[in-house]
Design a protein around this motif. Structure first.
Motif, PDB file in Angstrom:
ATOM      1  N   ARG A 144      -9.894 -21.113  12.171  1.00  0.00           N
ATOM      2  CA  ARG A 144      -9.762 -21.258  12.722  1.00  0.00           C
ATOM      3  C   ARG A 144      -8.396 -21.517  14.050  1.00  0.00           C
ATOM      4  NH1 ARG A 144     -14.846 -24.147  16.037  1.00  0.00           N
ATOM      5  NH2 ARG A 144     -16.313 -23.294  15.700  1.00  0.00           N
ATOM      6  N   THR A 145      -7.754 -21.757  12.582  1.00  0.00           N
ATOM      7  CA  THR A 145      -6.566 -21.183  12.405  1.00  0.00           C
ATOM      8  C   THR A 145      -5.268 -20.900  11.243  1.00  0.00           C
ATOM      9  OG1 THR A 145      -5.981 -22.781  11.095  1.00  0.00           O
ATOM     10  CG2 THR A 145      -6.420 -23.750  13.246  1.00  0.00           C
ATOM     11  N   ARG A 146      -4.692 -19.521  11.931  1.00  0.00           N
ATOM     12  CA  ARG A 146      -4.117 -18.612  11.464  1.00  0.00           C
ATOM     13  C   ARG A 146      -2.805 -18.621  11.434  1.00  0.00           C
ATOM     14  NH1 ARG A 146      -9.182 -14.239  13.255  1.00  0.00           N
ATOM     15  NH2 ARG A 146     -10.427 -15.262  12.071  1.00  0.00           N
ATOM     16  N   PRO A 147      -1.923 -19.410  10.381  1.00  0.00           N
ATOM     17  CA  PRO A 147      -0.521 -20.114  10.702  1.00  0.00           C
ATOM     18  C   PRO A 147      -0.291 -18.270  10.723  1.00  0.00           C
ATOM     19  CG  PRO A 147      -1.729 -20.700   8.557  1.00  0.00           C
ATOM     20  CD  PRO A 147      -3.027 -20.102   9.108  1.00  0.00           C
ATOM     21  N   ARG A 148       1.443 -17.915  10.958  1.00  0.00           N
ATOM     22  CA  ARG A 148       1.749 -17.075  10.134  1.00  0.00           C
ATOM     23  C   ARG A 148       3.095 -17.092   9.248  1.00  0.00           C
ATOM     24  NH1 ARG A 148       7.365 -14.304  11.401  1.00  0.00           N
ATOM     25  NH2 ARG A 148       7.261 -12.004  12.340  1.00  0.00           N
ATOM     26  N   SER A 149       2.508 -16.127   8.532  1.00  0.00           N
ATOM     27  CA  SER A 149       3.116 -16.339   7.088  1.00  0.00           C
ATOM     28  C   SER A 149       4.508 -16.276   6.664  1.00  0.00           C
ATOM     29  CB  SER A 149       2.617 -15.509   5.488  1.00  0.00           C
ATOM     30  OG  SER A 149       3.270 -14.498   4.551  1.00  0.00           O
ATOM     31  N   ALA A 170       9.883  -9.775   0.708  1.00  0.00           N
ATOM     32  CA  ALA A 170       8.968  -9.875   0.304  1.00  0.00           C
ATOM     33  C   ALA A 170       8.632  -7.778  -0.614  1.00  0.00           C
ATOM     34  CB  ALA A 170       8.219  -9.039   1.798  1.00  0.00           C
ATOM     35  N   PRO A 171       7.767  -8.578  -1.471  1.00  0.00           N
ATOM     36  CA  PRO A 171       7.153  -7.158  -2.106  1.00  0.00           C
ATOM     37  C   PRO A 171       6.806  -5.704  -1.885  1.00  0.00           C
ATOM     38  CG  PRO A 171       5.501  -8.740  -2.393  1.00  0.00           C
ATOM     39  CD  PRO A 171       6.365  -9.476  -2.081  1.00  0.00           C
ATOM     40  N   GLY A 172       6.232  -4.594  -2.175  1.00  0.00           N
ATOM     41  CA  GLY A 172       6.104  -3.576  -1.464  1.00  0.00           C
ATOM     42  C   GLY A 172       4.455  -4.029  -1.834  1.00  0.00           C
ATOM     43  N   VAL A 173       3.775  -3.245  -0.801  1.00  0.00           N
ATOM     44  CA  VAL A 173       2.946  -3.026  -0.541  1.00  0.00           C
ATOM     45  C   VAL A 173       2.129  -1.310  -0.252  1.00  0.00           C
ATOM     46  CG1 VAL A 173       1.041  -3.342   0.197  1.00  0.00           C
ATOM     47  CG2 VAL A 173       1.908  -5.071  -0.075  1.00  0.00           C
ATOM     48  N   ASP A 225       0.577 -13.841   0.528  1.00  0.00           N
ATOM     49  CA  ASP A 225       1.149 -14.798  -0.084  1.00  0.00           C
ATOM     50  C   ASP A 225      -0.166 -15.332  -1.005  1.00  0.00           C
ATOM     51  OD1 ASP A 225       2.699 -16.081   1.483  1.00  0.00           O
ATOM     52  OD2 ASP A 225       1.795 -16.660   3.460  1.00  0.00           O
ATOM     53  N   ILE A 226      -1.717 -14.869  -0.998  1.00  0.00           N
ATOM     54  CA  ILE A 226      -2.381 -15.751  -1.518  1.00  0.00           C
ATOM     55  C   ILE A 226      -2.041 -14.851  -3.159  1.00  0.00           C
ATOM     56  CG2 ILE A 226      -4.551 -15.576  -2.322  1.00  0.00           C
ATOM     57  CD1 ILE A 226      -5.449 -15.537   0.679  1.00  0.00           C
ATOM     58  N   LEU A 227      -2.240 -13.235  -2.819  1.00  0.00           N
ATOM     59  CA  LEU A 227      -1.870 -12.394  -4.014  1.00  0.00           C
ATOM     60  C   LEU A 227      -1.332 -13.267  -4.928  1.00  0.00           C
ATOM     61  CD1 LEU A 227      -3.311 -10.201  -5.553  1.00  0.00           C
ATOM     62  CD2 LEU A 227      -1.727  -9.015  -4.545  1.00  0.00           C
ATOM     63  N   ARG A 234      -8.955 -14.192 -10.575  1.00  0.00           N
ATOM     64  CA  ARG A 234     -10.318 -14.625  -9.855  1.00  0.00           C
ATOM     65  C   ARG A 234      -9.906 -13.684  -8.760  1.00  0.00           C
ATOM     66  NH1 ARG A 234     -11.990 -15.107 -13.706  1.00  0.00           N
ATOM     67  NH2 ARG A 234     -13.519 -17.570 -14.686  1.00  0.00           N
ATOM     68  N   HIS A 235     -11.025 -14.512  -7.175  1.00  0.00           N
ATOM     69  CA  HIS A 235     -10.531 -14.028  -6.018  1.00  0.00           C
ATOM     70  C   HIS A 235     -10.175 -14.446  -5.399  1.00  0.00           C
ATOM     71  CE1 HIS A 235     -14.227 -11.270  -7.923  1.00  0.00           C
ATOM     72  NE2 HIS A 235     -12.366 -11.027  -8.231  1.00  0.00           N
ATOM     73  N   ASP A 236      -9.890 -14.570  -3.619  1.00  0.00           N
ATOM     74  CA  ASP A 236      -9.881 -15.653  -2.776  1.00  0.00           C
ATOM     75  C   ASP A 236      -9.987 -15.027  -2.157  1.00  0.00           C
ATOM     76  OD1 ASP A 236      -9.192 -17.847  -1.681  1.00  0.00           O
ATOM     77  OD2 ASP A 236      -7.748 -18.340  -2.916  1.00  0.00           O
ATOM     78  N   LEU A 237     -10.389 -15.105  -0.681  1.00  0.00           N
ATOM     79  CA  LEU A 237     -10.218 -14.862   1.152  1.00  0.00           C
ATOM     80  C   LEU A 237      -8.578 -15.320   1.554  1.00  0.00           C
ATOM     81  CD1 LEU A 237     -14.086 -15.963   1.152  1.00  0.00           C
ATOM     82  CD2 LEU A 237     -13.050 -13.494   1.717  1.00  0.00           C
ATOM     83  N   SER A 238      -8.421 -14.231   2.016  1.00  0.00           N
ATOM     84  CA  SER A 238      -7.126 -14.606   3.517  1.00  0.00           C
ATOM     85  C   SER A 238      -8.141 -15.451   4.813  1.00  0.00           C
ATOM     86  CB  SER A 238      -6.572 -13.885   3.934  1.00  0.00           C
ATOM     87  OG  SER A 238      -7.258 -13.108   4.866  1.00  0.00           O
ATOM     88  N   CYS A 239      -7.529 -16.190   5.531  1.00  0.00           N
ATOM     89  CA  CYS A 239      -7.906 -16.381   6.596  1.00  0.00           C
ATOM     90  C   CYS A 239      -8.336 -15.484   8.209  1.00  0.00           C
ATOM     91  CB  CYS A 239      -7.096 -17.301   7.543  1.00  0.00           C
ATOM     92  SG  CYS A 239      -5.534 -16.705   7.983  1.00  0.00           S
ATOM     93  N   ASP A 240      -7.633 -14.221   6.987  1.00  0.00           N
ATOM     94  CA  ASP A 240      -8.446 -12.825   8.539  1.00  0.00           C
ATOM     95  C   ASP A 240      -9.518 -11.933   8.216  1.00  0.00           C
ATOM     96  OD1 ASP A 240      -5.716 -12.783   9.522  1.00  0.00           O
ATOM     97  OD2 ASP A 240      -5.927 -12.787   7.192  1.00  0.00           O
ATOM     98  N   THR A 241     -10.558 -11.617   9.558  1.00  0.00           N
ATOM     99  CA  THR A 241     -11.727 -10.640   8.619  1.00  0.00           C
ATOM    100  C   THR A 241     -11.043  -8.968   9.087  1.00  0.00           C
ATOM    101  OG1 THR A 241     -11.709 -10.827  11.470  1.00  0.00           O
ATOM    102  CG2 THR A 241     -12.854 -12.350  10.459  1.00  0.00           C
ATOM    103  N   ALA A 242     -12.371  -8.682   9.056  1.00  0.00           N
ATOM    104  CA  ALA A 242     -12.150  -7.078   8.320  1.00  0.00           C
ATOM    105  C   ALA A 242     -12.823  -6.940   9.564  1.00  0.00           C
ATOM    106  CB  ALA A 242     -12.428  -6.354   7.096  1.00  0.00           C
ATOM    107  N   ASN A 243     -12.897  -6.044  10.779  1.00  0.00           N
ATOM    108  CA  ASN A 243     -13.682  -6.312  11.904  1.00  0.00           C
ATOM    109  C   ASN A 243     -13.835  -4.302  11.513  1.00  0.00           C
ATOM    110  OD1 ASN A 243     -12.193  -8.205  13.186  1.00  0.00           O
ATOM    111  ND2 ASN A 243     -10.661  -7.392  13.501  1.00  0.00           N
ATOM    112  N   ASN A 244     -14.993  -4.608  11.605  1.00  0.00           N
ATOM    113  CA  ASN A 244     -15.938  -3.518  11.274  1.00  0.00           C
ATOM    114  C   ASN A 244     -16.407  -2.496  11.820  1.00  0.00           C
ATOM    115  OD1 ASN A 244     -18.221  -2.592   8.892  1.00  0.00           O
ATOM    116  ND2 ASN A 244     -17.450  -1.717  10.593  1.00  0.00           N
TER     117      ASN A 244
END
Length: 435
Positions: free
Chosen positions: A35-40, A48-51, A157-159, A276-286
């Motif tokens: 319900r809240t998605r702060p800006r990183s 910022a590391p390359g992706v 951020d999480i990774l 381990r794994h983790d979820l961000s506060c974002d959705t994958a909009n299918n």
């Protein structure tokens, strides 16, 4: 034998309580995380590391232009996009070239032509992008998925955070995003798929990943490091800190024998490297296009047949987690132990179950379930999904053949597959942004 009935009733109520605990945990997680998605801070960081963003494409998927464009407009200063297709005549290339022309400042290129390393066409399509990617951090995202502009920064951020910042005390090797269905075609199968993904599936997915006692990942949108993937082989056998001998296939090609390569990659990182794994506060909009009810049924059959060869115990337990079966077990237990009428229990159960499912939907969507006529349509699809759950499971559990992307496969031990019908591929070539 009354004591056996008593024991069965107590076990039934215990199971029902566990399901409610998981459901409420999923609901709470959805509320607190989505319900809240702060800006990183990484969105504008010079450090910022390359992706490398890898998008495998095949044909004109629903909402394809917007889906791919969502990766071009990420609020992140250091990324490249590799768009791969197996066939030089693929219709997706027209859209890809338009987007590359529209965003000339984005480092994006096309890779045409697969490398056959196994039976999984998605892996075959991705292998060359995987090897040619400039960065260690890879974001593999399906062609029918769109994401918010801040998704990449929040995921990195999480990774990249230290193990001491994680509840498990272990490094996060994979960041994933809960699928959230968006329907673009007014048809029954799509509505039922939406009702499934956005309520019951999301609720249990969030709960299981919050408990985090086992790997549970859907590969619609995953971030991980190539250097980690190069240390695993899909055996799920623990590796040493420095990695065991690299004899045999490692990295992405090692997962080509599996149809659910995304789940196996996540499991390998978890079990082989003890990460381990983790979820961000974002959705994958299918984005869901035209899907008949039969399409929905056979899609569910396909993945149940795959999962039963990977996690048999969890697959067998699945019907007992569904609304109607679980409520039937609880009603029978309550009637035996306390003489409570099922007719008094069922309405309370159903209203409470619906409230939790719809609250999860609201948390992920950022708005309530549509009102008026749309609400009745959504609720009808929800009920159809619930009534179909057990029949679909019974069909799926007695069979090993599946159809995916026009190909027919036989699922074998550990989720490996063998192809039953195969088609020939086109010659390979590479196009760059300048082409």
């Amino acid at each position: 034998m009354d004591w056996l009935a008593d024991v069965a009733a107590v076990v039934g109520l215990g199971w029902y309580a566990v399901l409610w605990a998981l459901g409420l945990l999923g609901c709470r997680t959805a509320r607190s995380r989505y319900r809240t998605r702060p800006r990183s801070p990484l969105a504008s960081s010079s450090d910022a590391p390359g992706v490398s963003i890898l998008r495998p494409l095949k044909g004109l998927d629903t909402n394809l232009y917007e889906n791919i464009e969502s990766t071009f407009i990420q609020e992140y200063p250091n990324f490249e996009i590799l768009l791969s297709v197996a066939d030089e005549h693929d219709q997706a290339l027209v859209i890809v070239r338009d987007l590359i022309a529209k965003y000339p400042h984005v480092n994006a290129r096309i890779i045409i032509g697969e490398e056959t390393v196994g039976v999984n066409p998605k892996v075959n399509n991705l292998v060359r992008s995987y090897r040619e990617a400039a960065h260690d951090i890879l974001w593999v995202i399906d062609s029918n998925i769109s994401v918010a502009p801040g998704t990449l920064a929040r995921s990195v951020d999480i990774l990249t955070r230290s193990p001491s910042q994680n509840s498990s005390g272990k490094r996060v090797a994979l960041v994933h995003h809960v699928p959230f269905a968006i329907v673009h075609e007014n048809c029954l199968g799509a509505a039922v798929e939406q009702a499934f993904l956005n309520t019951n599936h999301a609720k249990m997915y969030l709960a299981i990943n919050t408990v985090a006692i086992e790997s549970c990942v859907v590969g619609k949108s995953n971030l991980y490091r190539r250097s980690d993937l190069e240390r695993v082989d899909g055996s799920l056998k623990p590796k040493t800190v420095n990695g065991d001998s690299l004899a045999g296939e490692h990295g992405l090609p090692a997962f080509a024998p599996f149809l659910a390569e995304d789940n196996m990659i996540a499991s390998a990182l978890w079990h082989e490297l003890d990460l381990r794994h983790d979820l961000s506060c974002d959705t994958a909009n299918n984005a869901i296009g035209r899907m008949s009810l039969a399409d929905y049924v056979w899609r569910r059959v396909r993945w149940i047949r795959v999962r039963k060869h990977m996690v048999l115990a969890a697959t067998i337990a699945e019907p007992f987690t569904e609304c109607l079966v679980a409520s039937s077990i609880a009603a029978a237990s309550l009637r035996h132990l306390f003489a409570i009428s099922p007719w008094a229990f069922f309405p309370i159960h159903l209203i409470a179950w619906l409230w939790v499912d719809f609250d999860v939907y609201e948390s992920l969507a950022g708005h309530p379930v549509p009102s008026g006529k749309c609400a009745w349509q959504f609720m009808s699809a929800w009920f159809i999904r619930e009534f179909l759950a057990l029949p679909i499971f019974l069909v799926a559990i007695f069979g090993n053949e599946v159809v995916w992307r026009g190909e027919k496969y036989r699922v074998m031990q550990a989720g490996r597959v063998t192809i039953i019908r195969m088609y020939r591929k086109e010659p390979r070539c590479i196009l760059t942004k300048d082409d």
